[in-house]
Design a protein around this motif. Structure first.
Motif, PDB file in Angstrom:
ATOM      1  N   ASN A 219       0.818  -1.213   0.000  1.00 40.38           N
ATOM      2  CA  ASN A 219       0.000   0.000   0.000  1.00 40.38           C
ATOM      3  C   ASN A 219       0.854   1.267   0.000  1.00 40.38           C
ATOM      4  OD1 ASN A 219      -2.839  -1.011   0.176  1.00 40.38           O
ATOM      5  ND2 ASN A 219      -2.037  -2.000   2.008  1.00 40.38           N
ATOM      6  N   CYS A 222      -0.873   4.067  -1.703  1.00 38.72           N
ATOM      7  CA  CYS A 222      -2.254   4.305  -1.289  1.00 38.72           C
ATOM      8  C   CYS A 222      -2.253   5.446  -0.281  1.00 38.72           C
ATOM      9  CB  CYS A 222      -2.832   3.046  -0.657  1.00 38.72           C
ATOM     10  SG  CYS A 222      -4.552   3.229  -0.165  1.00 38.72           S
ATOM     11  N   SER A 227      -7.463   5.615  -3.793  1.00 36.80           N
ATOM     12  CA  SER A 227      -6.459   4.646  -4.240  1.00 36.80           C
ATOM     13  C   SER A 227      -6.923   3.228  -3.933  1.00 36.80           C
ATOM     14  CB  SER A 227      -5.128   4.904  -3.527  1.00 36.80           C
ATOM     15  OG  SER A 227      -4.740   6.252  -3.639  1.00 36.80           O
ATOM     16  N   TYR A 229      -6.889  -0.244  -2.253  1.00 36.88           N
ATOM     17  CA  TYR A 229      -6.332  -0.641  -0.959  1.00 36.88           C
ATOM     18  C   TYR A 229      -6.225  -2.154  -0.913  1.00 36.88           C
ATOM     19  CZ  TYR A 229      -5.313  -0.398   4.015  1.00 36.88           C
ATOM     20  OH  TYR A 229      -4.699  -0.489   5.235  1.00 36.88           O
ATOM     21  N   ARG A 519     -11.929   5.366  -6.815  1.00 38.20           N
ATOM     22  CA  ARG A 519     -11.770   4.038  -6.202  1.00 38.20           C
ATOM     23  C   ARG A 519     -12.329   2.952  -7.126  1.00 38.20           C
ATOM     24  NH1 ARG A 519     -11.161   3.069  -0.702  1.00 38.20           N
ATOM     25  NH2 ARG A 519     -10.689   0.862  -0.327  1.00 38.20           N
ATOM     26  N   SER A 522      -9.668   2.649 -10.112  1.00 35.07           N
ATOM     27  CA  SER A 522      -8.375   2.096  -9.710  1.00 35.07           C
ATOM     28  C   SER A 522      -8.496   0.648  -9.241  1.00 35.07           C
ATOM     29  CB  SER A 522      -7.750   2.967  -8.612  1.00 35.07           C
ATOM     30  OG  SER A 522      -8.579   3.008  -7.459  1.00 35.07           O
TER      31      SER A 522
END
Length: 676
Positions: A219, A222, A227, A229, A519, A522
């Motif tokens: 991460n 992140c 981002s 996770y 989110r 990604s």
């Protein structure tokens, strides 16, 4: 570009409320009139800064230090430089940070780049026949030995403003529209300048925000809720270790050590009606040595190093928390007792908001355990810890609980005995913070154990109150992590702080309106090892907040300033209402047809079986989930009240949906060469 034009640009700066930087720019430009000299400086000056960032990265083994320094530097420039110099410096620093990661120079090459930058700038002045700006405060040379303190002060000042000064030289050579030139020459807006005044609040919050997401190697990028996770739960087996993925030989088995510890535990005659615990120091020497060998197992270390790589992180055993634990039966029907905490959704520790550092608990099975299952609902993972199985999870952040299946009692051992091993992981450059996290968790665990034992069989009214307090705090932490997330609380705090500092609600509005789209996109692209529960939680949370704000601005013409809110309600637009209602009705039907997990990429992430859906609206409307959402958003835009206040917000929402729809339609995602 003629000298007249450059001087005209400098004269424009004289009208700004940045008098010192104006003077500095004027003096600096006197010695950078030749276009060739300016062109060379565009490359040589950033070259030295790039060398500095490469050096910082090599010494610290991380880019985070450079990012933090660049951010603080930009904050300090806010009240000093105009728009052009500020935003130009920001873009240049972003490019430098990216390049410092790409080229990854060693220490000698980094220092060489810094020295080369200095020499090339001097050669540029020599070739073009212009004096250096440094010569004006160095008695005509490089160093003013007669006034070393004054010289050093001016040199540091020159270095501090070097990048914005370089940007200042470039701007006059860039052909722009007069309106853009006017914007570039203006001071940074007051709301942005206010960020400098409130840096004492915003900077720590930003560090907390980044550190709440960048917790491990997987991460590392992140840094905010948009981002992807990755799951932070790991599993291995120390009784029957496997060969490594790259052909490494298997670690030494700890099967005999586990037997020694379990045999010692059984000699203590653990209770059948409640849980039992022994600290590692309570064990007799043979069992204690076996325990410590398990805690330092190379198989466990290899597992943890997949999450916390050796280059950046320290992994150390937390001996003060390690114990042998025997699971007690479920006592749900009894009055509040601390044993029931294990059967309730809970987070073990309270220090989840400490940035960048983690303490992991490893549950190590020691027997045939088919009755007790450990569940991690946010990670969508459950497992029976049988002989040698190791389940590793974040002590302060991971929601979990156990269940008991009586139908499997006959095939299980009489007692479920496990080791609870603990490890503190922290970046090498943040060792003091890691030591603090280590100490905090040991202190908390000792205090909680005393409270736990006090309330395992509460008798007095005070003990019952303490037991209730244990279960209440457990439920509260679970509720926060399950429905909001500790990381998201910090993100909202940062958003509120920026709203407060700038006085612009629009900052908060934008920061909380589009996170879920980022989110979606990604996560759909990355797919591998996604923490599915927190993904669903976060996108639902941010979508709810985004829609709540849309409806608020749709309903009210302005913020109600009295209890009579009806006079602030916008006139009804029945076509708009019909379109919104239709859109969200179809969206709800699409969610019902797919199910919640498939709606949020359960099939794409490999968590549920793919299924062909024929129930309406599927088979009738292409991409009904997204199309219906876009249709509803158009309904908002049909309202003249909403459209006049926020003319661009709905087009941005729709654009985000269209990007994701194209991603789904063409199935754009990352392809991995390693399929393990």
């Amino acid at each position: 570009m003629s000298n007249i034009t450059i001087n005209s640009y400098n004269n424009d700066l004289d009208h700004l409320n940045v008098p010192y930087f104006t003077t500095l720019c004027y003096e600096f430009s006197k010695y950078h009139q030749d276009p060739m000299n300016v062109l060379i400086h565009i490359f040589t000056s950033p070259l030295g800064v790039l060398g500095l960032f490469c050096l910082i990265r090599k010494l610290s083994n991380t880019s985070s230090i450079g990012v933090c320094l660049a951010t603080i530097y930009l904050f300090t420039l806010l009240p000093e430089v105009p728009n052009g110099e500020f935003f130009g410096t920001g873009l240049l620093l972003l490019l430098i940070i990216i390049l410092s990661r790409r080229i990854d120079l060693n220490i000698i090459l980094s220092i060489t780049m810094i020295v080369l930058s200095y020499l090339l700038q001097d050669l540029s002045h020599l070739a073009t026949g212009e004096k250096t700006f440094q010569s004006t405060y160095s008695a005509g040379g490089q160093i003013d030995l007669a006034n070393p303190i004054q010289w050093l002060t001016l040199l540091l000042e020159h270095m501090f403003y070097l990048l914005p000064l370089v940007i200042h030289m470039i701007i006059p050579y860039i052909p722009t529209h007069p309106s853009i030139s006017s914007f570039l020459n203006q001071p940074v807006s007051s709301p942005l300048q206010n960020l400098h005044s409130f840096m004492w609040v915003i900077a720590p919050l930003v560090v907390l925000l980044v550190g709440s997401y960048c917790l491990d190697t997987n991460n590392g990028f992140c840094f905010f809720p948009g981002s992807p996770y990755h799951t932070r739960i790991s599993k291995c087996n120390i009784a029957y270790p496997k060969e490594g993925e790259n052909g490494e030989s298997a670690s030494e088995s700890s099967k005999q050590d586990l037997k020694i510890i379990r045999d010692w535990t059984m000699k203590q005659k653990p209770s059948e009606t409640k849980s039992s615990h022994w600290w590692v120091n309570d064990l007799e020497p043979e069992a204690k040595d076996a325990f410590n060998r398990c805690a330092n197992s190379s198989e466990i270390m290899k597992m943890l190093r997949k999450l916390f790589d050796n280059k950046h992180y320290v992994v150390e055993v937390v001996d003060g928390m390690n114990e042998v634990y025997v699971t007690g039966p479920s006592r749900e029907k009894e009055s509040s007792n601390s044993d029931q905490v294990f059967y309730s959704r809970h987070v073990d520790g309270p220090w989840g908001l400490l940035p960048f550092v983690s303490v992991y608990r490893c549950i190590v099975g020691m027997d045939k355990n088919h009755m007790i299952t450990t569940h991690f609902p946010l990670a969508n993972f459950a497992c029976n810890a049988c002989e040698g199985d190791v389940l590793a999870f974040d002590f302060n952040r991971e929601v979990h609980y156990i269940t008991q299946d009586e139908s499997k009692r006959s095939e299980s051992d009489d007692f479920r005995v496990v080791l609870k091993l603990h490890y503190c992981m922290y970046p090498k450059v943040l060792a003091p913070l890691g030591w603090f996290m280590h100490w905090l968790n040991v202190r908390y665990n000792l205090a909680f154990r005393a409270l736990f034992l006090k309330t395992i069989y509460p008798v007095t009214l005070y003990e019952h109150f303490l037991a209730w307090n244990v279960t209440f705090s457990t439920s509260l932490f679970n509720w926060i992590e399950t429905f909001i997330g500790q990381r998201n609380i910090i993100y909202f705090a940062v958003s509120f702080a920026l709203w407060w500092a700038t006085g612009l609600y629009d900052v908060f509005f934008v920061m909380t309106s589009f996170v879920h789209y980022l989110r979606y996109i990604s996560t759909y692209y990355v797919r591998r090892e996604i923490d599915f529960g927190s993904f669903k939680r976060d996108v639902l949370l941010f979508k709810t907040i985004a829609l709540t704000q849309l409806f608020y601005h749709y309903i009210f013409t302005t913020t109600p300033s009295s209890l009579n809110i009806f006079k602030f309600i916008a006139p009804a637009n029945y076509l708009s209402i019909l379109v919104i209602a239709t859109g969200y009705t179809v969206s709800a039907l699409a969610t019902s047809a797919l199910g919640l997990d498939r709606t949020y990429f359960g099939a794409e992430l490999g968590l549920v079986e793919p299924k062909w859906i024929t129930q309406f609206p599927y088979g009738y409307i292409p991409h009904p989930m997204i199309v219906s959402q876009i249709f509803a958003l158009i309904g908002f835009h049909l309202s003249s009240n909403f459209r006049s206040k926020y003319p661009y917000i709905i087009p941005i929402h729709i654009s985000c949906y269209l990007i994701h729809m194209m991603q789904e339609h063409f199935d754009i995602y990352k392809i991995y060469t390693n399929t393990n």
